[in-house]
Design an enzyme around this catalytic site. Structure first.
Site, short mmCIF file in Angstrom:
data_model
loop_
_atom_site.label_atom_id
_atom_site.label_comp_id
_atom_site.label_asym_id
_atom_site.label_seq_id
_atom_site.Cartn_x
_atom_site.Cartn_y
_atom_site.Cartn_z
N SER A 1 23.38 -19.07 -30.39
CA SER A 1 22.16 -19.16 -29.59
C SER A 1 20.99 -18.50 -30.31
O SER A 1 21.12 -18.09 -31.47
CB SER A 1 22.40 -18.50 -28.23
OG SER A 1 21.33 -18.76 -27.35
N ASN A 2 19.87 -18.43 -29.64
CA ASN A 2 18.67 -17.79 -30.16
C ASN A 2 18.29 -16.65 -29.23
O ASN A 2 18.59 -16.69 -28.05
CB ASN A 2 17.51 -18.79 -30.16
CG ASN A 2 17.50 -19.69 -31.37
OD1 ASN A 2 18.43 -19.67 -32.17
ND2 ASN A 2 16.45 -20.46 -31.50
N ARG A 3 17.56 -15.71 -29.75
CA ARG A 3 17.02 -14.64 -28.93
C ARG A 3 15.86 -15.18 -28.11
O ARG A 3 14.90 -15.70 -28.67
CB ARG A 3 16.43 -13.60 -29.87
CG ARG A 3 17.16 -12.32 -29.94
CD ARG A 3 16.28 -11.40 -30.73
NE ARG A 3 16.99 -10.85 -31.88
CZ ARG A 3 17.75 -9.78 -31.79
NH1 ARG A 3 17.90 -9.14 -30.66
NH2 ARG A 3 18.34 -9.33 -32.87
N VAL B 1 14.73 -23.11 -29.00
CA VAL B 1 15.79 -24.10 -29.14
C VAL B 1 16.61 -23.80 -30.39
O VAL B 1 16.05 -23.56 -31.46
CB VAL B 1 15.18 -25.52 -29.26
CG1 VAL B 1 16.27 -26.58 -29.35
CG2 VAL B 1 14.25 -25.81 -28.08
#
Ligand code: CTP
Ligand code: CA
Length: 225
Positions: free
Chosen positions: A33-35, A100
């Site tokens: 995922s991303n922060r 995203v």
């Protein structure tokens, strides 16, 4: 109150806002995922609704309450976010704030991967994700009149953001300095620049809520004419 009465400068306008991270599964229990806290995107959705817009907020997993006056669509992956954004068209405004994930896991497993003693760790094979901002910006039918992206950069902020605006085909880019010491991630305030077709606007350091309100007001000026 304006939203309740269906009035305000954005009454009758539909806005799509993407917010939060996307998560891309490795297997049923693991993901990359991303922060992203989703704070800025959720605040923008709320600010647009306050000005009377009908808002579809498409959000990845966040620990935030649904903002008042918005229709919230919850998604996990970038592909789901893109499909939700497409389904929400037509819209007058699209604001893509979501962090995203740039890649999804190609060799994702439907069963939980098990550690095996003495065996090498698994190799995660990544493939590109669809670009939601670019897709909306370049939509041949039903392109929103105003498409806005965010650019979080750690270096050459303005240059990279200008480049991003061109590459994605969006109208405005809100450039956000996330270099070390800028305290943007997960924090309450931000330093941003607004880049449009005419140039770069330097906004003073302010809270994410104030940025959201200022952006919503600026969006409203486009629809005032
Ligand atoms: N974005 C998007 N879909 C993607 C990637 C990005 O909609 N698959 C949007 C983000 O919501 C943001 C803008 O594009 O509004 C810029 O995102 P960013 O990650 O900074 O851009 P990238 O093109 O992915 O470039 P980078 O290599 O810097 O990550
Ligand atoms: Ca990216």
């Amino acid at each position: 109150i304006e939203a309740i009465l269906g009035s305000g400068p954005l009454a009758g306008r539909h806005a799509i806002v993407t917010s939060g991270p996307t998560i891309e599964p490795i297997d049923p229990v693991r993901y990359i995922s991303n922060r992203s806290s989703g704070r800025q995107g959720h605040a923008i959705a709320a600010a647009l609704a306050e000005l009377g817009a009908e808002v579809t907020l498409i959000s990845g997993p966040v620990a935030l309450a649904d903002p008042a006056g918005c229709r919230v669509v919850r998604v996990e992956s970038a592909m789901q976010m893109l499909n939700a954004a497409r389904s929400a068209l037509p819209a007058d405004i699209a604001v893509c704030t979501a962090a995203v994930a740039d890649w999804s896991v190609v060799n994702r497993s439907t069963e939980k991967r098990k550690k095996k003693i003495g065996e090498a760790p698994p190799v995660i094979e990544l493939g590109p994700n669809p670009d939601i901002l670019a897709t909306l910006s370049r939509a041949e039918t039903a392109r929103p009149r105003l498409v806005i992206g965010f650019a979080a950069e750690t270096q050459a902020l303005i240059e990279n953001a200008r480049d991003k605006r061109q590459r994605k085909g969006c109208d405005w880019i809100v450039a956000n300095d996330v270099s070390e010491g800028s305290e943007s991630f997960g924090g309450e305030s931000n330093t941003v620049y607004l880049i449009d077709e005419t140039g770069v606007e330097d906004w003073p350091r302010m809270s994410k809520l104030e940025i959201a309100r200022r952006l919503a007001r600026r969006i409203a000026t486009v629809f005032a004419s």
